[in-house]
Design a protein around this motif. Sequence first.
Motif, PDB file in Angstrom:
ATOM      1  N   ASN A  19      24.240 -13.723  13.480  1.00 23.21           N
ATOM      2  CA  ASN A  19      22.828 -14.110  13.692  1.00 23.21           C
ATOM      3  C   ASN A  19      22.467 -14.154  15.180  1.00 23.21           C
ATOM      4  N   LYS A  20      23.410 -13.749  16.009  1.00 27.63           N
ATOM      5  CA  LYS A  20      23.222 -13.682  17.471  1.00 27.63           C
ATOM      6  C   LYS A  20      22.877 -15.037  18.099  1.00 27.63           C
ATOM      7  N   GLU A  21      23.274 -16.116  17.416  1.00 30.43           N
ATOM      8  CA  GLU A  21      23.120 -17.451  18.014  1.00 30.43           C
ATOM      9  C   GLU A  21      23.963 -17.517  19.289  1.00 30.43           C
ATOM     10  N   ILE A  22      23.362 -18.011  20.358  1.00 32.75           N
ATOM     11  CA  ILE A  22      24.061 -18.098  21.644  1.00 32.75           C
ATOM     12  C   ILE A  22      24.799 -19.430  21.728  1.00 32.75           C
ATOM     13  N   THR A  23      26.094 -19.390  21.981  1.00 30.60           N
ATOM     14  CA  THR A  23      26.868 -20.635  22.059  1.00 30.60           C
ATOM     15  C   THR A  23      27.386 -20.901  23.479  1.00 30.60           C
ATOM     16  N   LEU A  24      27.209 -19.937  24.354  1.00 30.81           N
ATOM     17  CA  LEU A  24      27.531 -20.146  25.777  1.00 30.81           C
ATOM     18  C   LEU A  24      26.604 -19.276  26.606  1.00 30.81           C
ATOM     19  N   LEU A  25      26.026 -19.878  27.623  1.00 35.76           N
ATOM     20  CA  LEU A  25      25.231 -19.093  28.571  1.00 35.76           C
ATOM     21  C   LEU A  25      25.357 -19.780  29.915  1.00 35.76           C
ATOM     22  N   GLN A  26      26.077 -19.131  30.819  1.00 38.29           N
ATOM     23  CA  GLN A  26      26.210 -19.674  32.166  1.00 38.29           C
ATOM     24  C   GLN A  26      25.682 -18.628  33.134  1.00 38.29           C
ATOM     25  N   SER A  27      25.381 -19.027  34.337  1.00 42.49           N
ATOM     26  CA  SER A  27      24.952 -18.042  35.312  1.00 42.49           C
ATOM     27  C   SER A  27      25.338 -18.492  36.697  1.00 42.49           C
ATOM     28  N   ASP A  28      25.969 -17.580  37.398  1.00 46.94           N
ATOM     29  CA  ASP A  28      26.430 -17.847  38.746  1.00 46.94           C
ATOM     30  C   ASP A  28      25.749 -16.790  39.614  1.00 46.94           C
ATOM     31  N   GLY A  29      24.740 -17.198  40.393  1.00 46.99           N
ATOM     32  CA  GLY A  29      23.982 -16.242  41.198  1.00 46.99           C
ATOM     33  C   GLY A  29      22.531 -16.236  40.783  1.00 46.99           C
ATOM     34  N   ASN A  30      21.773 -15.341  41.393  1.00 46.68           N
ATOM     35  CA  ASN A  30      20.330 -15.321  41.139  1.00 46.68           C
ATOM     36  C   ASN A  30      19.898 -14.040  40.450  1.00 46.68           C
ATOM     37  N   LEU A  31      19.065 -14.214  39.420  1.00 50.76           N
ATOM     38  CA  LEU A  31      18.476 -13.073  38.712  1.00 50.76           C
ATOM     39  C   LEU A  31      16.980 -13.357  38.552  1.00 50.76           C
ATOM     40  N   LYS A  56      36.195 -27.152  28.563  1.00 54.07           N
ATOM     41  CA  LYS A  56      35.061 -27.829  27.919  1.00 54.07           C
ATOM     42  C   LYS A  56      34.071 -26.818  27.342  1.00 54.07           C
ATOM     43  N   ILE A  57      33.668 -25.839  28.143  1.00 51.48           N
ATOM     44  CA  ILE A  57      32.658 -24.881  27.657  1.00 51.48           C
ATOM     45  C   ILE A  57      33.234 -23.988  26.554  1.00 51.48           C
ATOM     46  N   THR A  58      34.555 -23.777  26.561  1.00 46.71           N
ATOM     47  CA  THR A  58      35.182 -22.977  25.506  1.00 46.71           C
ATOM     48  C   THR A  58      35.094 -23.711  24.168  1.00 46.71           C
ATOM     49  N   ALA A  59      35.414 -25.005  24.167  1.00 46.63           N
ATOM     50  CA  ALA A  59      35.305 -25.793  22.930  1.00 46.63           C
ATOM     51  C   ALA A  59      33.857 -25.786  22.437  1.00 46.63           C
ATOM     52  N   GLU A  60      32.913 -25.910  23.357  1.00 47.37           N
ATOM     53  CA  GLU A  60      31.495 -25.925  22.973  1.00 47.37           C
ATOM     54  C   GLU A  60      31.040 -24.568  22.428  1.00 47.37           C
ATOM     55  N   ALA A  61      31.599 -23.493  22.977  1.00 43.17           N
ATOM     56  CA  ALA A  61      31.223 -22.150  22.518  1.00 43.17           C
ATOM     57  C   ALA A  61      31.791 -21.866  21.128  1.00 43.17           C
ATOM     58  N   LEU A  62      32.956 -22.418  20.824  1.00 47.37           N
ATOM     59  CA  LEU A  62      33.626 -22.129  19.546  1.00 47.37           C
ATOM     60  C   LEU A  62      33.110 -23.021  18.415  1.00 47.37           C
ATOM     61  N   ARG A  63      32.758 -24.267  18.755  1.00 49.24           N
ATOM     62  CA  ARG A  63      32.453 -25.291  17.743  1.00 49.24           C
ATOM     63  C   ARG A  63      31.410 -24.858  16.707  1.00 49.24           C
ATOM     64  N   PRO A  64      30.277 -24.235  17.106  1.00 49.54           N
ATOM     65  CA  PRO A  64      29.257 -23.903  16.104  1.00 49.54           C
ATOM     66  C   PRO A  64      29.743 -22.943  15.012  1.00 49.54           C
ATOM     67  N   ALA A  65      30.834 -22.222  15.240  1.00 55.86           N
ATOM     68  CA  ALA A  65      31.330 -21.282  14.230  1.00 55.86           C
ATOM     69  C   ALA A  65      32.243 -21.959  13.208  1.00 55.86           C
ATOM     70  N   LEU A  66      32.743 -23.127  13.536  1.00 57.15           N
ATOM     71  CA  LEU A  66      33.778 -23.746  12.710  1.00 57.15           C
ATOM     72  C   LEU A  66      33.176 -24.685  11.672  1.00 57.15           C
ATOM     73  N   ILE A  67      33.760 -24.665  10.474  1.00 58.75           N
ATOM     74  CA  ILE A  67      33.294 -25.580   9.427  1.00 58.75           C
ATOM     75  C   ILE A  67      34.175 -26.823   9.509  1.00 58.75           C
ATOM     76  N   LEU A  68      33.797 -27.717  10.411  1.00 53.74           N
ATOM     77  CA  LEU A  68      34.648 -28.856  10.770  1.00 53.74           C
ATOM     78  C   LEU A  68      34.601 -29.963   9.724  1.00 53.74           C
ATOM     79  N   GLU A  69      33.535 -29.980   8.914  1.00 50.46           N
ATOM     80  CA  GLU A  69      33.365 -31.052   7.915  1.00 50.46           C
ATOM     81  C   GLU A  69      34.458 -31.013   6.855  1.00 50.46           C
ATOM     82  N   LYS A  70      35.132 -29.867   6.749  1.00 51.50           N
ATOM     83  CA  LYS A  70      36.184 -29.732   5.731  1.00 51.50           C
ATOM     84  C   LYS A  70      37.423 -30.550   6.067  1.00 51.50           C
ATOM     85  N   PHE A  71      37.545 -30.977   7.302  1.00 62.85           N
ATOM     86  CA  PHE A  71      38.785 -31.638   7.726  1.00 62.85           C
ATOM     87  C   PHE A  71      38.503 -32.942   8.465  1.00 62.85           C
TER      88      PHE A  71
END
Length: 239
Positions: free
Chosen positions: A194-206, A102-117
Amino acid sequence: IIITPDEFKSVSEAAREDGRAPDEIRPLKIEAGILERADGSSYLELGGNKILVAVYGPREAQIKKLQRPDRAVIRCRYNMAPFSVEERKRPGPDRRSVEISKITAEALRPALILEKFPRSVIDVFIEVLEAEGGTRCAGITAASVALADAGMPMKDMVVACAAGKVNGKIVLDLSEEEDKRGEADMPVAILPRNKEITLLQSDGNLTQEEFEEALDLAIKGCLKINKVQKEALKRKYGE
Ligand code: ADP
């Protein structure tokens, strides 16, 4: 070998278990277009990770429910081979692989020009042959190369890298061992231009400062990895 306490201190402070500097990624190799039957494919090695990606599509979605009238839909399947980890992994999806898909599809989607298909589907199969920590990031990085290899129109590549905290230090690209022992692991995916973030997860404390340091470091790692993605595509397709 005899080392003095001072030498021991400086070595243990400077180096990680595998001798890497805090901002060093594991050895990385990417190849584009290695499968004949898939529309696009890639193979990636990052340290002990070995990952194969196959892309199919865009093609007409057979399942009507899946179709969107104005764009294509991206589906991802992240799968670990039974022989990819120390103890045999039970084949088939589990909670972890469903989440990563799920998170992989969400991370990739913003880069794709999906309206073409419109009414189409793009399938991305990520097969982890061997795992050694950081496979979700490596899978996203490899999937982006396979999508480009499939000729999918994209705004940019997507590239992912984790940073985290081990022994109180912020480090890049955690190995499985570091992930297990460490205090935090934070996978990040970006569109490098443009350094847009498409995935950010965190496991642990910072702390906030540690989070900012880790994010900066992860982005630096992504930019390094992006160069290797581009080289892989250049090798296949020339300039
Ligand atoms: P990521 O691979 O993205 O870091 P996790 O943090 O969930 O994802 O997993 C860390 C590492 O733990 C994996 O890369 C893999 O090496 C190992 N691992 C994951 N699942 C299993 C499993 N079922 N059995 C053994 N090791 C596993």
